[in-house]
Design an enzyme around this catalytic site. Structure first.
Site, PDB file in Angstrom:
ATOM      1  N   LYS A  38       0.863  -1.176   0.000  1.00 21.51           N
ATOM      2  CA  LYS A  38       0.000   0.000   0.000  1.00 21.51           C
ATOM      3  C   LYS A  38       0.899   1.225   0.000  1.00 21.51           C
ATOM      4  O   LYS A  38       1.668   1.426   0.940  1.00 21.51           O
ATOM      5  CB  LYS A  38      -0.870  -0.059   1.254  1.00 21.51           C
ATOM      6  N   ASP A 132     -11.827   3.010  11.121  1.00 20.70           N
ATOM      7  CA  ASP A 132     -12.360   3.185   9.768  1.00 20.70           C
ATOM      8  C   ASP A 132     -12.991   1.880   9.297  1.00 20.70           C
ATOM      9  O   ASP A 132     -12.707   1.398   8.206  1.00 20.70           O
ATOM     10  CB  ASP A 132     -11.238   3.631   8.814  1.00 20.70           C
TER      11      ASP A 132
HETATM   12  P1  ATP Z   1      -9.184   3.750   2.609  1.00 19.46           P
HETATM   13  O1  ATP Z   1      -8.101   4.527   1.972  1.00 19.46           O
HETATM   14  O2  ATP Z   1     -10.097   4.534   3.412  1.00 19.46           O
HETATM   15  O3  ATP Z   1      -8.654   2.527   3.329  1.00 19.46           O
HETATM   16  P2  ATP Z   1     -10.068   1.816   0.728  1.00 19.46           P
HETATM   17  O4  ATP Z   1     -10.101   0.773   1.761  1.00 19.46           O
HETATM   18  O5  ATP Z   1     -11.141   1.789  -0.291  1.00 19.46           O
HETATM   19  O6  ATP Z   1     -10.067   3.183   1.388  1.00 19.46           O
HETATM   20  P3  ATP Z   1      -7.399   0.993   0.202  1.00 19.46           P
HETATM   21  O7  ATP Z   1      -7.308   0.519   1.591  1.00 19.46           O
HETATM   22  O8  ATP Z   1      -6.317   1.812  -0.332  1.00 19.46           O
HETATM   23  O9  ATP Z   1      -8.708   1.779  -0.049  1.00 19.46           O
HETATM   24  O10 ATP Z   1      -7.594  -0.280  -0.714  1.00 19.46           O
HETATM   25  C1  ATP Z   1      -7.864  -0.147  -2.081  1.00 19.46           C
HETATM   26  C2  ATP Z   1      -8.241  -1.489  -2.678  1.00 19.46           C
HETATM   27  O11 ATP Z   1      -7.116  -2.315  -2.723  1.00 19.46           O
HETATM   28  C3  ATP Z   1      -9.260  -2.251  -1.866  1.00 19.46           C
HETATM   29  O12 ATP Z   1     -10.538  -1.890  -2.203  1.00 19.46           O
HETATM   30  C4  ATP Z   1      -8.966  -3.680  -2.256  1.00 19.46           C
HETATM   31  O13 ATP Z   1      -9.643  -4.007  -3.449  1.00 19.46           O
HETATM   32  C5  ATP Z   1      -7.478  -3.650  -2.527  1.00 19.46           C
HETATM   33  N1  ATP Z   1      -6.723  -4.182  -1.387  1.00 19.46           N
HETATM   34  C6  ATP Z   1      -6.459  -3.546  -0.231  1.00 19.46           C
HETATM   35  N2  ATP Z   1      -5.733  -4.320   0.587  1.00 19.46           N
HETATM   36  C7  ATP Z   1      -5.523  -5.473  -0.063  1.00 19.46           C
HETATM   37  C8  ATP Z   1      -4.841  -6.701   0.257  1.00 19.46           C
HETATM   38  N3  ATP Z   1      -4.227  -6.854   1.412  1.00 19.46           N
HETATM   39  N4  ATP Z   1      -4.829  -7.694  -0.647  1.00 19.46           N
HETATM   40  C9  ATP Z   1      -5.458  -7.533  -1.840  1.00 19.46           C
HETATM   41  N5  ATP Z   1      -6.128  -6.417  -2.186  1.00 19.46           N
HETATM   42  C10 ATP Z   1      -6.163  -5.378  -1.326  1.00 19.46           C
HETATM   43 MG    MG Z   2      -8.627   0.217   2.995  1.00 18.03          MG
END
Ligand code: ATP
Ligand code: MG
Length: 686
Positions: A38, A132
């Site tokens: 991330k 969150d």
């Molecule tokens: P926030 O920034 O508030 O957390 P969010 O959860 O929508 O918002 P991210 O956490 O950045 O955004 O995640 C974006 C996307 O990446 C998720 O919706 C998911 O599809 C994918 N993702 C996140 N973590 C993982 C993981 N550990 N393995 C596979 N895919 C993931």
């Molecule tokens: Mg997230």
């Protein structure tokens, strides 16, 4: 985007992006596995305060290790790129799942909710608040395992949230009133968000919608969450109550822990039929409805029932309420158009709100009663019975012996049920190993409490290994759940080579599973050696005595003329004197018959009195043996023997052909190196 972070994480592809980061699938070149990386968006990178919090929080999240939490492996920075490395999950987010299905079945929603609660319970007991909780942060892998992502990371973000991006709009749907107001955040804030997620799973939609983050946040501060059943009337009251208790405006009135939610959800699962029957029945008598409400009221962990029940009636039946609220929300928005103003609404305001709603709610219950007739008679009478009995607290039975446990439980008025008895090494036989309802829970009298009782450590009868080969013994031990231990070897007079002589422990002894059994294998009979004595020059009886006294025996005795030894004296022994020879060996000897006489061929007179002899050839296959071979052939007559041939050869002379003279059919014996080698009958054909 760099292709490889810190030389370790090789970026493969983007898998998603959220408010503050992009998420990539990557390969960790050190551990050779896929990970999710991330990467913080640029706009956050220049804020040192944010970066610090981000690092601190992701490190604390990395402490969490739970099956329902996405594991955080590592954090790092490479050339101004801040990143978190976590477990990569192939699957979808709960958000996607809800969108695809427009809400989930009750069973699925409950099961997912339980798993989220497990994750929250673990994090909360480690002092970490998620902040969150929303379906986007809940991942469901290919095996339907639910995993909550982004623990603690939101703390870094929360200060920046309200005015930010679409994503914030996503999060704000799940914000607790205290988050919306910027108030004190604790575990109960996660419980609120969970309540909203549960609501959304059950109904397919979030409770509050609005054009801006602030509108939605205000609703969380001010408006009562409608019961999910007002959107989907198949949802039983019991689940409404859980959602409403999670989302109470006052933190103190929410569930105390995620664990308490699990208990209620488990209660729902075990009594599902009753709850579902209750929601599907269209008619209910006033009295019965009251009974149901009383039951719900008394259901231990749902103590905010009074309010939520009333509100439920309100929301279902008084449409003007939401209009009214809209007006109110708009008014608030007009007066407090910025985020800061939201802080002005404190708990007192909320309480005031609740009180004012109470008036409507009384109206509501009246109309609810008027609607009535929703429950089946059977379900109702069950519930009434249920209501009329007292509640008792479940004691901790772990380690308590069966009889004491049974007495305790029955004295409390509960039913004691032994669900199973299983082997276990941590509890002695008869001790309670586990109970289906946790200690401290409240149960109605008469409720069955199931326990599992230990049979103690599993004992195994040692199999009989004696006279088995080692590999057979190991198979037998394995099949019994035991292990073969050290193998030692001994000579045995009675047990043949390679077989087990004895074992420890003995067969039939009871041991614990996995215990080691050692055994002794036979090396066969022990071979002893003795020095070969000299018997040459002795008379036969003396020679025999000497040999026996050293552990040898007398083998073949043959007689031969000797110029050196007198008649009846041993002239030869088959083993050299002074060598080590295996005890028990038979030693052949040759006994002198005195000096050699020139023996005329044996003849028999013919009819005319003149002797008639014949000639015949004898063939001897010499043994394949190095060194000199002393070959002797003796003619065996009724009353005497005659040496007819004596020569030294080597094996190269084989086959040895000897011409013999004789008559009729005569028997000849062959000796090689003084040992009897064989006999042949030769027909001289005369
Ligand atoms: P926030 O920034 O508030 O957390 P969010 O959860 O929508 O918002 P991210 O956490 O950045 O955004 O995640 C974006 C996307 O990446 C998720 O919706 C998911 O599809 C994918 N993702 C996140 N973590 C993982 C993981 N550990 N393995 C596979 N895919 C993931
Ligand atoms: Mg997230």
């Amino acid at each position: 985007m760099k292709e490889i972070l810190n030389g370790r994480y090789e970026i493969i592809e983007e898998v998603g992006s959220g408010g503050m980061a992009q998420v990539y699938k990557a390969k960790c070149n050190v551990l050779n596995r896929y990970v999710a990386v991330k990467v913080l968006k640029k706009e956050f990178v220049n804020d040192p305060d944010f970066i610090n919090k981000f690092k601190q929080e992701s490190t604390s999240a990395a402490r969490l290790n739970h099956k329902n939490i996405v594991n955080v492996y590592d954090t790092g920075v490479d050339d101004g790129i801040y990143y978190i490395v976590m477990e990569y999950l192939e699957g979808i987010t709960l958000h996607e799942l809800i969108q695809q299905n427009k809400g989930l079945s009750i069973d699925t929603a409950v099961d997912i909710c339980i798993q989220i609660c497990e994750a929250l319970d673990h994090a909360h007991s480690n002092g970490i608040i998620h902040r969150d909780i929303k379906p986007h942060n809940i991942l469901i892998d290919k095996n339907n395992q639910v995993k909550v992502a982004d623990f603690g990371i939101a703390r870094a973000v929360s200060n920046k949230t309200m005015t930010n991006s679409d994503n914030t709009l996503g999060s704000v749907n799940y914000f607790s009133p205290e988050q919306a107001r910027g108030g004190y955040i604790d575990e109960k804030s996660d419980i609120y968000s969970l309540g909203i997620v549960f609501f959304e799973m059950l109904t397919g939609e979030v409770p509050f919608k609005g054009d801006s983050a602030i509108t939605i946040a205000l609703k969380h501060v001010n408006e009562q969450i409608p019961p999910p059943s007002s959107i989907n009337n198949e949802i039983p009251n019991f689940l409404d109550e859980i959602v409403l208790k999670c989302t109470n405006k006052k933190q103190t009135l929410r569930y105390n822990s995620a664990n308490a939610i699990i208990s209620d959800l488990m209660k729902f699962k075990t009594n599902k039929e009753i709850f579902l029957a209750e929601s599907s029945n269209q008619s209910m008598e006033g009295e019965k409805l009251e009974a149901l409400n009383r039951f719900l009221l008394e259901t231990s962990s749902i103590n905010s029932i009074g309010k939520t029940q009333l509100n439920k009636g309100y929301n279902k039946n008084n449409k003007s309420k939401s209009d009214n609220d809209k007006v109110k929300a708009m008014t608030i928005q007009n007066n407090n158009s910025t985020e800061d103003k939201i802080d002005a609404y404190d708990d007192d305001y909320v309480i005031e709100e609740d009180k004012s709603k109470l008036k409507y709610s009384i109206l509501a219950i009246v109309s609810a009663l008027a609607l009535t007739l929703v429950l089946a008679f059977a379900a109702i009478s069950f519930i009434e019975d249920y209501l009329s009995v007292a509640e008792v607290e479940v004691p901790d039975l772990s380690g308590v012996d069966e009889i004491t446990a049974q007495n305790t439980i029955e004295n409390l008025g509960l039913e004691f049920i032994v669900k199973d008895r299983i082997y276990n090494s941590d509890f002695t036989e008869g001790q309670i190993m586990s109970q289906n309802i946790r200690a401290g829970e409240k149960l109605k009298e008469g409720f069955p409490l199931e326990v599992i009782i230990s049979l103690g450590e599993k004992m195994i009868e040692v199999p009989d290994l004696v006279h088995k080969y080692s590999n057979e013994a190991l198979v037998l031990l394995n099949e019994s759940g035991l292990q073969g231990g050290e193998i030692t070897y001994e000579f045995s007079e009675t047990v043949p080579w390679g077989l087990v002589i004895r074992q420890n422990p003995d067969s039939g002894v009871l041991t614990k599973e996995g215990d080691v059994v050692t055994y002794v294998l036979s090396k066969g009979q022990e071979v002893e050696y003795a020095l070969m004595p000299s018997v040459i020059g002795e008379i036969v009886t003396e020679a025999e005595k000497i040999l026996l006294s050293k552990g040898f025996s007398v083998g073949n005795i043959s007689f031969r003329s000797s110029s050196e030894y007198a008649k009846d004296i041993v002239s030869y022994q088959s083993y050299p004197v002074g060598t080590e020879v295996e005890k028990g060996t038979a030693v052949s000897i040759i006994v002198s018959i005195g000096p050699e006489e020139v023996t005329e061929p044996t003849t028999l007179p013919d009819d005319n009195g003149s002797p008639v002899t014949g000639r015949a050839q004898m063939t001897i296959e010499l043994p394949d043996q190095e060194g000199m071979l002393s070959v002797a052939v003796e003619r065996v007559l009724e009353d005497q023997r005659q040496v007819v041939y004596q020569q030294t050869h080597t094996k190269e002379d084989s086959p040895l052909e000897i011409i013999l003279e004789g008559f009729g059919v005569q028997k000849f014996e062959v000796f090689i190196n003084s040992e009897y080698f064989g006999a042949q009958e030769i027909d001289f054909g005369n």
